[in-house]
Scaffold this motif. Structure first.
Motif, PDB file in Angstrom:
ATOM      1  N   PHE A  15      47.235   1.068 -13.561  1.00  0.00           N
ATOM      2  CA  PHE A  15      46.632   2.400 -13.637  1.00  0.00           C
ATOM      3  C   PHE A  15      45.717   2.431 -14.860  1.00  0.00           C
ATOM      4  CE2 PHE A  15      45.841   6.631 -12.988  1.00  0.00           C
ATOM      5  CZ  PHE A  15      46.376   7.492 -13.922  1.00  0.00           C
ATOM      6  N   ASP A  16      44.440   2.733 -14.637  1.00  0.00           N
ATOM      7  CA  ASP A  16      43.435   2.600 -15.697  1.00  0.00           C
ATOM      8  C   ASP A  16      43.707   3.458 -16.926  1.00  0.00           C
ATOM      9  OD1 ASP A  16      42.877   5.009 -14.441  1.00  0.00           O
ATOM     10  OD2 ASP A  16      40.722   4.677 -14.343  1.00  0.00           O
ATOM     11  N   ALA A  17      44.277   4.651 -16.736  1.00  0.00           N
ATOM     12  CA  ALA A  17      44.497   5.539 -17.878  1.00  0.00           C
ATOM     13  C   ALA A  17      45.534   4.998 -18.855  1.00  0.00           C
ATOM     14  CB  ALA A  17      44.919   6.924 -17.390  1.00  0.00           C
ATOM     15  N   MET A  18      46.300   3.997 -18.445  1.00  0.00           N
ATOM     16  CA  MET A  18      47.322   3.438 -19.334  1.00  0.00           C
ATOM     17  C   MET A  18      46.718   2.980 -20.658  1.00  0.00           C
ATOM     18  SD  MET A  18      48.318   0.279 -20.414  1.00  0.00           S
ATOM     19  CE  MET A  18      49.640  -0.179 -21.456  1.00  0.00           C
ATOM     20  N   ALA A  19      45.561   2.341 -20.606  1.00  0.00           N
ATOM     21  CA  ALA A  19      44.930   1.873 -21.847  1.00  0.00           C
ATOM     22  C   ALA A  19      44.586   3.045 -22.747  1.00  0.00           C
ATOM     23  CB  ALA A  19      43.677   1.065 -21.525  1.00  0.00           C
ATOM     24  N   TRP A  20      44.093   4.109 -22.154  1.00  0.00           N
ATOM     25  CA  TRP A  20      43.719   5.288 -22.927  1.00  0.00           C
ATOM     26  C   TRP A  20      44.951   6.035 -23.452  1.00  0.00           C
ATOM     27  CZ3 TRP A  20      44.024  10.650 -21.749  1.00  0.00           C
ATOM     28  CH2 TRP A  20      43.251  11.457 -22.565  1.00  0.00           C
ATOM     29  N   GLU A  21      46.045   5.952 -22.721  1.00  0.00           N
ATOM     30  CA  GLU A  21      47.285   6.604 -23.142  1.00  0.00           C
ATOM     31  C   GLU A  21      47.975   5.833 -24.265  1.00  0.00           C
ATOM     32  OE1 GLU A  21      49.752   6.809 -19.685  1.00  0.00           O
ATOM     33  OE2 GLU A  21      48.158   7.691 -18.500  1.00  0.00           O
ATOM     34  N   ALA A  22      47.980   4.516 -24.166  1.00  0.00           N
ATOM     35  CA  ALA A  22      48.781   3.704 -25.086  1.00  0.00           C
ATOM     36  C   ALA A  22      48.047   3.318 -26.367  1.00  0.00           C
ATOM     37  CB  ALA A  22      49.258   2.445 -24.368  1.00  0.00           C
ATOM     38  N   TRP A  23      46.823   2.813 -26.266  1.00  0.00           N
ATOM     39  CA  TRP A  23      46.161   2.245 -27.433  1.00  0.00           C
ATOM     40  C   TRP A  23      45.852   3.241 -28.546  1.00  0.00           C
ATOM     41  CZ3 TRP A  23      47.133  -2.423 -28.305  1.00  0.00           C
ATOM     42  CH2 TRP A  23      47.296  -3.328 -27.262  1.00  0.00           C
ATOM     43  N   PRO A  24      45.397   4.458 -28.276  1.00  0.00           N
ATOM     44  CA  PRO A  24      45.171   5.385 -29.400  1.00  0.00           C
ATOM     45  C   PRO A  24      46.426   5.639 -30.232  1.00  0.00           C
ATOM     46  CG  PRO A  24      44.046   6.180 -27.463  1.00  0.00           C
ATOM     47  CD  PRO A  24      44.903   5.024 -27.012  1.00  0.00           C
ATOM     48  N   GLY A  35      49.159   4.199 -35.550  1.00  0.00           N
ATOM     49  CA  GLY A  35      50.485   4.103 -36.152  1.00  0.00           C
ATOM     50  C   GLY A  35      51.482   5.105 -35.610  1.00  0.00           C
ATOM     51  N   ALA A  36      51.160   5.762 -34.510  1.00  0.00           N
ATOM     52  CA  ALA A  36      52.090   6.724 -33.924  1.00  0.00           C
ATOM     53  C   ALA A  36      53.159   5.993 -33.119  1.00  0.00           C
ATOM     54  CB  ALA A  36      51.332   7.699 -33.017  1.00  0.00           C
ATOM     55  N   VAL A  37      54.229   6.696 -32.808  1.00  0.00           N
ATOM     56  CA  VAL A  37      55.293   6.152 -31.973  1.00  0.00           C
ATOM     57  C   VAL A  37      54.936   6.441 -30.527  1.00  0.00           C
ATOM     58  CG1 VAL A  37      57.733   6.322 -31.366  1.00  0.00           C
ATOM     59  CG2 VAL A  37      57.027   6.486 -33.758  1.00  0.00           C
ATOM     60  N   LEU A  38      54.993   5.423 -29.701  1.00  0.00           N
ATOM     61  CA  LEU A  38      54.694   5.571 -28.281  1.00  0.00           C
ATOM     62  C   LEU A  38      56.010   5.694 -27.521  1.00  0.00           C
ATOM     63  CD1 LEU A  38      52.443   5.522 -26.131  1.00  0.00           C
ATOM     64  CD2 LEU A  38      52.755   3.041 -26.030  1.00  0.00           C
ATOM     65  N   HIS A  39      56.188   6.780 -26.795  1.00  0.00           N
ATOM     66  CA  HIS A  39      57.409   7.023 -26.019  1.00  0.00           C
ATOM     67  C   HIS A  39      57.137   6.687 -24.561  1.00  0.00           C
ATOM     68  CE1 HIS A  39      59.655   9.370 -29.126  1.00  0.00           C
ATOM     69  NE2 HIS A  39      58.435   9.438 -29.613  1.00  0.00           N
ATOM     70  N   LEU A  40      57.854   5.721 -24.034  1.00  0.00           N
ATOM     71  CA  LEU A  40      57.740   5.328 -22.635  1.00  0.00           C
ATOM     72  C   LEU A  40      59.031   5.701 -21.921  1.00  0.00           C
ATOM     73  CD1 LEU A  40      56.235   1.761 -23.130  1.00  0.00           C
ATOM     74  CD2 LEU A  40      55.025   3.841 -22.478  1.00  0.00           C
ATOM     75  N   PRO A  41      58.948   6.308 -20.751  1.00  0.00           N
ATOM     76  CA  PRO A  41      60.173   6.690 -20.045  1.00  0.00           C
ATOM     77  C   PRO A  41      60.953   5.462 -19.606  1.00  0.00           C
ATOM     78  CG  PRO A  41      58.251   7.099 -18.678  1.00  0.00           C
ATOM     79  CD  PRO A  41      57.743   6.681 -20.019  1.00  0.00           C
ATOM     80  N   PRO A  42      62.255   5.594 -19.477  1.00  0.00           N
ATOM     81  CA  PRO A  42      63.074   4.473 -19.017  1.00  0.00           C
ATOM     82  C   PRO A  42      62.626   4.007 -17.637  1.00  0.00           C
ATOM     83  CG  PRO A  42      64.449   6.318 -19.733  1.00  0.00           C
ATOM     84  CD  PRO A  42      63.041   6.800 -19.726  1.00  0.00           C
ATOM     85  N   ALA A  43      62.712   2.728 -17.404  1.00  0.00           N
ATOM     86  CA  ALA A  43      62.330   2.152 -16.117  1.00  0.00           C
ATOM     87  C   ALA A  43      63.184   2.700 -14.979  1.00  0.00           C
ATOM     88  CB  ALA A  43      62.430   0.635 -16.178  1.00  0.00           C
ATOM     89  N   LEU A  79      49.092   3.605 -30.531  1.00  0.00           N
ATOM     90  CA  LEU A  79      49.456   2.391 -31.263  1.00  0.00           C
ATOM     91  C   LEU A  79      48.472   2.088 -32.396  1.00  0.00           C
ATOM     92  CD1 LEU A  79      50.568   0.151 -28.271  1.00  0.00           C
ATOM     93  CD2 LEU A  79      52.026   1.390 -29.891  1.00  0.00           C
ATOM     94  N   CYS A  80      47.196   2.337 -32.179  1.00  0.00           N
ATOM     95  CA  CYS A  80      46.177   2.030 -33.203  1.00  0.00           C
ATOM     96  C   CYS A  80      46.220   2.988 -34.386  1.00  0.00           C
ATOM     97  CB  CYS A  80      44.785   2.036 -32.584  1.00  0.00           C
ATOM     98  SG  CYS A  80      44.501   0.632 -31.481  1.00  0.00           S
TER      99      CYS A  80
END
Length: 197
Positions: free
Chosen positions: A1-10, A15-23, A12-13
């Motif tokens: 899903f293309d938006a993943m890069a836009w959701e995750a990288w800002p 220094g924020a904590v990225l919360h991913l739902p459990p699999a 991480l870049c």
């Protein structure tokens, strides 16, 4: 899903904590996902539009959230103030995820915002000429972020990726119908074909 890069990288870049739902929470378990989401100490979050609409209909809103970013589908309702900013994003994969963005007001227009930085947006008629404010036309997107085309699909590439006569470079013919508002935001009106968005 293309938006993943836009959701995750800002996140991480910066220094924020990225919360991913459990699999274990699958896409078909939206209520379970939103229960988990409400328990996370989030300040900024992205939810696909249909999931966001379900979250906004809930009685309990997120206690720490400051900004909710939505996108991926047409937003159909936003009537009640959730206590955080709601930013509606629009952008096809062919133009690197987000091409327009704008904050919405509860009960206000459900626009798709204004062009993002370094993005050229045109609303053109069938002769590829700009239309005035309030007139529906097809949305074209130009800028450095426009893809080169479709892999091994030269005919479709030639149909959708065109020379930009207004600012040089290339522009992408989206097939989406929009109209300019007087404030410079865009109203999404639908498709000019049968593609499901």
């Amino acid at each position: 899903f293309d938006a993943m890069a836009w959701e995750a990288w800002p996140a991480l870049c910066t220094g924020a904590v990225l919360h991913l739902p459990p699999a274990s929470i699958g896409g078909e378990h939206v209520d379970e996902l939103l229960d988990w989401w409400l328990e996370q100490p989030l300040h900024v979050s992205f939810l696909p539009t249909p999931v966001a609409e379900q979250a906004l209909r809930r009685e309990r809103q997120h206690p720490t959230l400051r900004t909710l970013l939505v996108g991926g589908d047409r937003l159909r309702q936003f009537d009640r103030d959730p206590g955080f900013a709601l930013v509606n994003n629009y952008g096809p994969t062919e133009t690197t995820v987000v091409a327009t963005s704008g904050q919405l007001q509860p009960g206000g227009a459900l626009h798709i915002g204004k062009p993002t930085a370094n993005t050229c947006v045109y609303v053109l008629d069938e002769q590829r000429q700009p239309v005035p404010v309030g007139v529906i036309g097809e949305l074209y997107i130009g800028g450095a972020q426009v893809a080169r085309g479709y892999l091994n699909r030269p005919e479709l590439t030639a149909e959708r990726f065109l020379d930009d006569p207004f600012n040089g470079g290339r522009m992408y013919r989206t097939g989406d119908l929009v109209r300019w508002n007087a404030d410079g935001t865009l109203d999404y009106q639908g498709r000019n074909d049968d593609q499901v968005k």
